[in-house]
Design a protein around this motif. Structure first.
Motif, PDB file in Angstrom:
ATOM      1  N   GLY A  67      29.910 -36.976  62.347  1.00  0.00           N
ATOM      2  CA  GLY A  67      30.044 -36.779  63.777  1.00  0.00           C
ATOM      3  C   GLY A  67      30.777 -35.530  64.195  1.00  0.00           C
ATOM      4  N   CYS A  68      31.058 -34.636  63.271  1.00  0.00           N
ATOM      5  CA  CYS A  68      31.754 -33.393  63.609  1.00  0.00           C
ATOM      6  C   CYS A  68      30.800 -32.429  64.321  1.00  0.00           C
ATOM      7  N   GLN A  69      31.377 -31.521  65.084  1.00  0.00           N
ATOM      8  CA  GLN A  69      30.630 -30.409  65.658  1.00  0.00           C
ATOM      9  C   GLN A  69      30.751 -29.250  64.662  1.00  0.00           C
ATOM     10  N   VAL A  70      29.667 -28.924  63.999  1.00  0.00           N
ATOM     11  CA  VAL A  70      29.715 -28.050  62.828  1.00  0.00           C
ATOM     12  C   VAL A  70      29.113 -26.682  63.140  1.00  0.00           C
ATOM     13  N   THR A  71      29.819 -25.647  62.727  1.00  0.00           N
ATOM     14  CA  THR A  71      29.277 -24.295  62.709  1.00  0.00           C
ATOM     15  C   THR A  71      29.075 -23.916  61.251  1.00  0.00           C
ATOM     16  N   SER A  72      27.829 -23.669  60.870  1.00  0.00           N
ATOM     17  CA  SER A  72      27.472 -23.428  59.474  1.00  0.00           C
ATOM     18  C   SER A  72      27.144 -21.956  59.291  1.00  0.00           C
ATOM     19  N   THR A  73      27.851 -21.276  58.381  1.00  0.00           N
ATOM     20  CA  THR A  73      27.707 -19.828  58.231  1.00  0.00           C
ATOM     21  C   THR A  73      27.473 -19.428  56.782  1.00  0.00           C
ATOM     22  N   ASP A  74      26.786 -18.316  56.623  1.00  0.00           N
ATOM     23  CA  ASP A  74      26.621 -17.695  55.317  1.00  0.00           C
ATOM     24  C   ASP A  74      26.208 -16.249  55.543  1.00  0.00           C
ATOM     25  N   TYR A  75      26.497 -15.381  54.573  1.00  0.00           N
ATOM     26  CA  TYR A  75      26.075 -13.986  54.736  1.00  0.00           C
ATOM     27  C   TYR A  75      24.674 -13.744  54.184  1.00  0.00           C
ATOM     28  N   VAL A  76      24.013 -14.814  53.731  1.00  0.00           N
ATOM     29  CA  VAL A  76      22.626 -14.737  53.282  1.00  0.00           C
ATOM     30  C   VAL A  76      21.790 -15.633  54.200  1.00  0.00           C
ATOM     31  N   PRO A  77      21.127 -15.058  55.198  1.00  0.00           N
ATOM     32  CA  PRO A  77      20.375 -15.874  56.160  1.00  0.00           C
ATOM     33  C   PRO A  77      19.327 -16.771  55.514  1.00  0.00           C
ATOM     34  N   GLU A  78      18.742 -16.326  54.391  1.00  0.00           N
ATOM     35  CA  GLU A  78      17.719 -17.137  53.728  1.00  0.00           C
ATOM     36  C   GLU A  78      18.266 -18.495  53.313  1.00  0.00           C
ATOM     37  N   LEU A  79      19.541 -18.545  52.929  1.00  0.00           N
ATOM     38  CA  LEU A  79      20.136 -19.814  52.525  1.00  0.00           C
ATOM     39  C   LEU A  79      20.310 -20.737  53.722  1.00  0.00           C
ATOM     40  N   LEU A  80      20.723 -20.180  54.849  1.00  0.00           N
ATOM     41  CA  LEU A  80      20.929 -20.993  56.047  1.00  0.00           C
ATOM     42  C   LEU A  80      19.624 -21.621  56.531  1.00  0.00           C
ATOM     43  N   LYS A  81      18.506 -20.957  56.284  1.00  0.00           N
ATOM     44  CA  LYS A  81      17.214 -21.531  56.689  1.00  0.00           C
ATOM     45  C   LYS A  81      16.978 -22.860  55.983  1.00  0.00           C
ATOM     46  N   ARG A  82      17.363 -22.935  54.714  1.00  0.00           N
ATOM     47  CA  ARG A  82      17.204 -24.194  53.979  1.00  0.00           C
ATOM     48  C   ARG A  82      18.122 -25.268  54.557  1.00  0.00           C
ATOM     49  N   ALA A  83      19.342 -24.889  54.914  1.00  0.00           N
ATOM     50  CA  ALA A  83      20.272 -25.854  55.508  1.00  0.00           C
ATOM     51  C   ALA A  83      19.743 -26.362  56.846  1.00  0.00           C
ATOM     52  N   GLU A  84      19.174 -25.446  57.630  1.00  0.00           N
ATOM     53  CA  GLU A  84      18.643 -25.844  58.938  1.00  0.00           C
ATOM     54  C   GLU A  84      17.469 -26.807  58.783  1.00  0.00           C
ATOM     55  N   GLU A  85      16.618 -26.579  57.791  1.00  0.00           N
ATOM     56  CA  GLU A  85      15.510 -27.492  57.528  1.00  0.00           C
ATOM     57  C   GLU A  85      16.028 -28.901  57.228  1.00  0.00           C
ATOM     58  N   ARG A  86      17.117 -28.973  56.488  1.00  0.00           N
ATOM     59  CA  ARG A  86      17.671 -30.275  56.109  1.00  0.00           C
ATOM     60  C   ARG A  86      18.257 -31.004  57.319  1.00  0.00           C
ATOM     61  N   THR A  87      18.930 -30.271  58.204  1.00  0.00           N
ATOM     62  CA  THR A  87      19.500 -30.929  59.389  1.00  0.00           C
ATOM     63  C   THR A  87      18.397 -31.426  60.320  1.00  0.00           C
ATOM     64  N   ARG A  88      17.320 -30.659  60.423  1.00  0.00           N
ATOM     65  CA  ARG A  88      16.193 -31.119  61.261  1.00  0.00           C
ATOM     66  C   ARG A  88      15.582 -32.390  60.683  1.00  0.00           C
ATOM     67  N   ALA A  89      15.461 -32.436  59.362  1.00  0.00           N
ATOM     68  CA  ALA A  89      14.880 -33.615  58.722  1.00  0.00           C
ATOM     69  C   ALA A  89      15.712 -34.869  58.986  1.00  0.00           C
ATOM     70  N   GLU A  90      17.021 -34.692  59.110  1.00  0.00           N
ATOM     71  CA  GLU A  90      17.910 -35.833  59.386  1.00  0.00           C
ATOM     72  C   GLU A  90      18.170 -36.023  60.872  1.00  0.00           C
ATOM     73  N   ARG A  91      17.551 -35.193  61.708  1.00  0.00           N
ATOM     74  CA  ARG A  91      17.706 -35.271  63.162  1.00  0.00           C
ATOM     75  C   ARG A  91      19.171 -35.146  63.584  1.00  0.00           C
ATOM     76  N   LEU A  92      19.878 -34.252  62.922  1.00  0.00           N
ATOM     77  CA  LEU A  92      21.260 -33.965  63.274  1.00  0.00           C
ATOM     78  C   LEU A  92      21.265 -32.827  64.295  1.00  0.00           C
ATOM     79  N   ASN A  93      21.806 -33.094  65.465  1.00  0.00           N
ATOM     80  CA  ASN A  93      21.810 -32.086  66.524  1.00  0.00           C
ATOM     81  C   ASN A  93      23.200 -31.546  66.828  1.00  0.00           C
ATOM     82  N   ASN A  94      24.117 -31.738  65.882  1.00  0.00           N
ATOM     83  CA  ASN A  94      25.501 -31.305  66.083  1.00  0.00           C
ATOM     84  C   ASN A  94      25.890 -30.157  65.154  1.00  0.00           C
ATOM     85  N   VAL A  95      24.906 -29.328  64.798  1.00  0.00           N
ATOM     86  CA  VAL A  95      25.148 -28.190  63.909  1.00  0.00           C
ATOM     87  C   VAL A  95      24.596 -26.916  64.539  1.00  0.00           C
ATOM     88  N   VAL A  96      25.391 -25.868  64.495  1.00  0.00           N
ATOM     89  CA  VAL A  96      24.956 -24.534  64.909  1.00  0.00           C
ATOM     90  C   VAL A  96      24.986 -23.638  63.670  1.00  0.00           C
TER      91      VAL A  96
END
Length: 271
Positions: A67-96
């Motif tokens: 339930g945290c409000q999460v800001t997810s960062t990395d200096y490699v954008p390609e990696l963040l794309k994989r993380a974003e795919e995972r949050t969408r799959a779990e329907r988590l809307n509390n991550v930027v």
């Protein structure tokens, strides 16, 4: 006279390495570490959490699931794309998601209740600056949570093996310093009101040493780049040394491969 280490050039090479392959293939197997760290940090609903060097988002997902409000960062954008795919799959809307370098975080002082990283910040070239930035954006009495491979553990030894075949730039600090408790005290200094360290193990599970090497040389950036830079006998020598390390570390017998790798689970309470 030695030439000063070019941290900018080193970072560029690291970014290229982590962008090669597909770290998510390896990273998703490490989800347990993110869940453990979220519990160790006692993350709570609605807290503001920053995940630095988030990779494919293991700690990000663990914090978001709590339930945290999460800001997810990395200096490699390609990696963040994989993380974003995972949050969408779990329907988590509390991550930027935001591309950002831990050595120069684009956030105001004292913004986050917790700043976390699993096997991420430890690879930043400028270790002192990375620690300074994590401290800066963390609120007083907030938590800095880390999972860092130890020098003596399997992954620490794997990087040592890679370094024998492809020596790192002169003056570069080994990432495994973050897995040394004494070094952590030096990095965080007086800003740390307390530093609680628990030694944990993650078990890598593969069919065999050959299977592990096949997966890592295909998908894991640093190993992928190492083999790509070697040819013929040099590549064979690296493969032989990694096979020896894996077989020596295997606790499963001849029928499979289970390799425990030690890491430090760290919770720092900011003053």
């Amino acid at each position: 006279m030695s030439t000063p280490l070019d941290l900018k050039a080193l970072k560029a090479r690291q970014q290229a390495a982590w962008a090669s392959g597909d770290y998510a293939v390896i990273g998703t197997t490490l989800q347990l570490v993110g869940e453990r760290l979220a519990e160790a940090c006692d993350l709570r609903w609605d807290e503001q959490v920053l995940d630095v060097a988030a990779g494919n988002g293991n700690a990000t997902l663990a914090a978001a699931r709590r339930g945290c409000q999460v800001t997810s960062t990395d200096y490699v954008p390609e990696l963040l794309k994989r993380a974003e795919e995972r949050t969408r799959a779990e329907r988590l809307n509390n991550v930027v998601f935001q591309a950002a370098d831990v050595e120069a975080l684009p956030f105001d002082d004292r913004t986050f209740d917790a700043v976390i990283s699993t096997f991420g910040v430890m690879f930043a070239p400028d270790q002192a600056q990375s620690a300074k930035e994590m401290i800066r954006v963390c609120r007083p009495n907030g938590r800095i949570g880390l999972a860092n491979w130890t020098p003596q553990g399997f992954i620490g030894q794997m990087f040592k093996t890679l370094g024998r075949h492809i020596p790192p730039p002169a003056g570069a600090l080994p990432p495994s310093r973050w897995g040394d408790e004494e070094q952590l005290h030096q990095l965080f200094g007086d800003a740390a009101g307390s530093v609680n360290v628990t030694r944990q193990h993650f078990n890598f599970r593969y069919r065999s040493a050959a299977h592990f090497i096949e997966v890592f040389r295909t998908w894991y950036g640093p190993v992928h780049k190492a083999f790509a830079s070697l040819e013929g006998d040099a590549a064979s020598a690296l493969e032989k040394d990694l096979t020896q390390l894996l077989n020596d570390s295997n606790v499963a017998g001849a029928s499979s491969l289970v390799v425990p790798s030690e890491y430090l689970e760290v919770v720092i309470r900011r003053r």
